[in-house]
Design an enzyme around this catalytic site. Sequence first.
Site, PDB file in Angstrom:
ATOM      1  N   ASN A  49       0.850  -1.207   0.000  1.00 55.13           N
ATOM      2  CA  ASN A  49       0.000   0.000   0.000  1.00 55.13           C
ATOM      3  C   ASN A  49       0.876   1.244   0.000  1.00 55.13           C
ATOM      4  O   ASN A  49       1.957   1.257   0.607  1.00 55.13           O
ATOM      5  CB  ASN A  49      -1.015   0.003   1.154  1.00 55.13           C
ATOM      6  CG  ASN A  49      -0.433  -0.297   2.513  1.00 55.13           C
ATOM      7  OD1 ASN A  49       0.558  -1.013   2.635  1.00 55.13           O
ATOM      8  ND2 ASN A  49      -1.039   0.238   3.551  1.00 55.13           N
ATOM      9  N   ILE A  50       0.415   2.283  -0.681  1.00 54.17           N
ATOM     10  CA  ILE A  50       1.169   3.533  -0.815  1.00 54.17           C
ATOM     11  C   ILE A  50       0.260   4.667  -0.355  1.00 54.17           C
ATOM     12  O   ILE A  50      -0.701   5.031  -1.053  1.00 54.17           O
ATOM     13  CB  ILE A  50       1.608   3.760  -2.274  1.00 54.17           C
ATOM     14  CG1 ILE A  50       2.415   2.554  -2.785  1.00 54.17           C
ATOM     15  CG2 ILE A  50       2.436   5.045  -2.377  1.00 54.17           C
ATOM     16  CD1 ILE A  50       2.700   2.579  -4.286  1.00 54.17           C
ATOM     17  N   GLU A  51       0.555   5.178   0.846  1.00 55.65           N
ATOM     18  CA  GLU A  51      -0.340   6.202   1.419  1.00 55.65           C
ATOM     19  C   GLU A  51       0.089   7.606   0.986  1.00 55.65           C
ATOM     20  O   GLU A  51       1.129   7.803   0.346  1.00 55.65           O
ATOM     21  CB  GLU A  51      -0.365   6.048   2.939  1.00 55.65           C
ATOM     22  CG  GLU A  51      -0.925   4.686   3.330  1.00 55.65           C
ATOM     23  CD  GLU A  51      -1.175   4.516   4.812  1.00 55.65           C
ATOM     24  OE1 GLU A  51      -0.669   5.315   5.621  1.00 55.65           O
ATOM     25  OE2 GLU A  51      -1.896   3.560   5.160  1.00 55.65           O
ATOM     26  N   CYS A  60      -4.085   0.949  -2.498  1.00 55.16           N
ATOM     27  CA  CYS A  60      -3.963  -0.314  -1.769  1.00 55.16           C
ATOM     28  C   CYS A  60      -2.901  -1.211  -2.407  1.00 55.16           C
ATOM     29  O   CYS A  60      -2.589  -1.084  -3.597  1.00 55.16           O
ATOM     30  CB  CYS A  60      -5.281  -1.079  -1.806  1.00 55.16           C
ATOM     31  SG  CYS A  60      -6.591  -0.359  -0.827  1.00 55.16           S
ATOM     32  N   GLU A  62      -3.124  -4.314  -3.283  1.00 53.53           N
ATOM     33  CA  GLU A  62      -3.650  -5.127  -4.391  1.00 53.53           C
ATOM     34  C   GLU A  62      -3.627  -4.346  -5.690  1.00 53.53           C
ATOM     35  O   GLU A  62      -3.249  -4.840  -6.744  1.00 53.53           O
ATOM     36  CB  GLU A  62      -5.099  -5.555  -4.109  1.00 53.53           C
ATOM     37  CG  GLU A  62      -5.286  -6.416  -2.872  1.00 53.53           C
ATOM     38  CD  GLU A  62      -5.551  -5.604  -1.606  1.00 53.53           C
ATOM     39  OE1 GLU A  62      -4.914  -4.544  -1.413  1.00 53.53           O
ATOM     40  OE2 GLU A  62      -6.402  -6.035  -0.812  1.00 53.53           O
ATOM     41  N   CYS A  98     -10.359  -4.510  -0.064  1.00 54.10           N
ATOM     42  CA  CYS A  98     -11.439  -3.514   0.022  1.00 54.10           C
ATOM     43  C   CYS A  98     -12.308  -3.591  -1.232  1.00 54.10           C
ATOM     44  O   CYS A  98     -11.965  -4.249  -2.219  1.00 54.10           O
ATOM     45  CB  CYS A  98     -10.857  -2.112   0.196  1.00 54.10           C
ATOM     46  SG  CYS A  98     -10.272  -1.369  -1.340  1.00 54.10           S
ATOM     47  N   CYS A 101     -10.670  -2.485  -4.587  1.00 53.77           N
ATOM     48  CA  CYS A 101      -9.752  -3.499  -5.137  1.00 53.77           C
ATOM     49  C   CYS A 101     -10.522  -4.676  -5.741  1.00 53.77           C
ATOM     50  O   CYS A 101     -10.119  -5.234  -6.760  1.00 53.77           O
ATOM     51  CB  CYS A 101      -8.781  -3.973  -4.068  1.00 53.77           C
ATOM     52  SG  CYS A 101      -7.578  -2.691  -3.623  1.00 53.77           S
TER      53      CYS A 101
END
Length: 142
Positions: A49-51, A60, A62, A98, A101
């Site tokens: 995940n890359i916030e 996310c 995925e 989620c 995704c």
Amino acid sequence: MAIELTKEVLENLAAKAIEARDSAYCPYSGFAVGAALLDINGNVWTGGNIENAAYGPTNCAERTAFFKAVSEGVRDFLAIAVAGGKAGEAPASFCAPCGVCRQVMREFCMDDFKVILAKPGEMDVYTLSEILPVSFSPRDLA
Ligand code: THU
């Protein structure tokens, strides 16, 4: 040659998802997710995940894996494994994809695409149609 989704193949994918958590950039939630996506040629695409400080642009794990593969011209997939939990610790419970995704999976995958929820020494295996029944797909626009 078609790849057979043996228990060993699924377990290997689960291990790669757990490993991929190391690539997560999650300074805001402290929740590290890893994904490992198996394509029909046997290649595995990983993602974390890359916030983002603005929260909304967060990607996310995925989708990171899917977008890496699709942007390299790969569109046919067999399975994805996902693992998530508190960063710096082994995942204590399963992390299910989620809704966004799931919809991205729907775009590229068949009903029998396998979704593996992984944590150390344990996995749960679902099909895409089990986790996203009665869905809207590219077929609806055909
Ligand atoms: N997250 C994923 O990467 N995949 C999921 O399926 C659920 C949530 C991420 C998004 C965010 O960076 C963090 O987990 C907490 O929601």
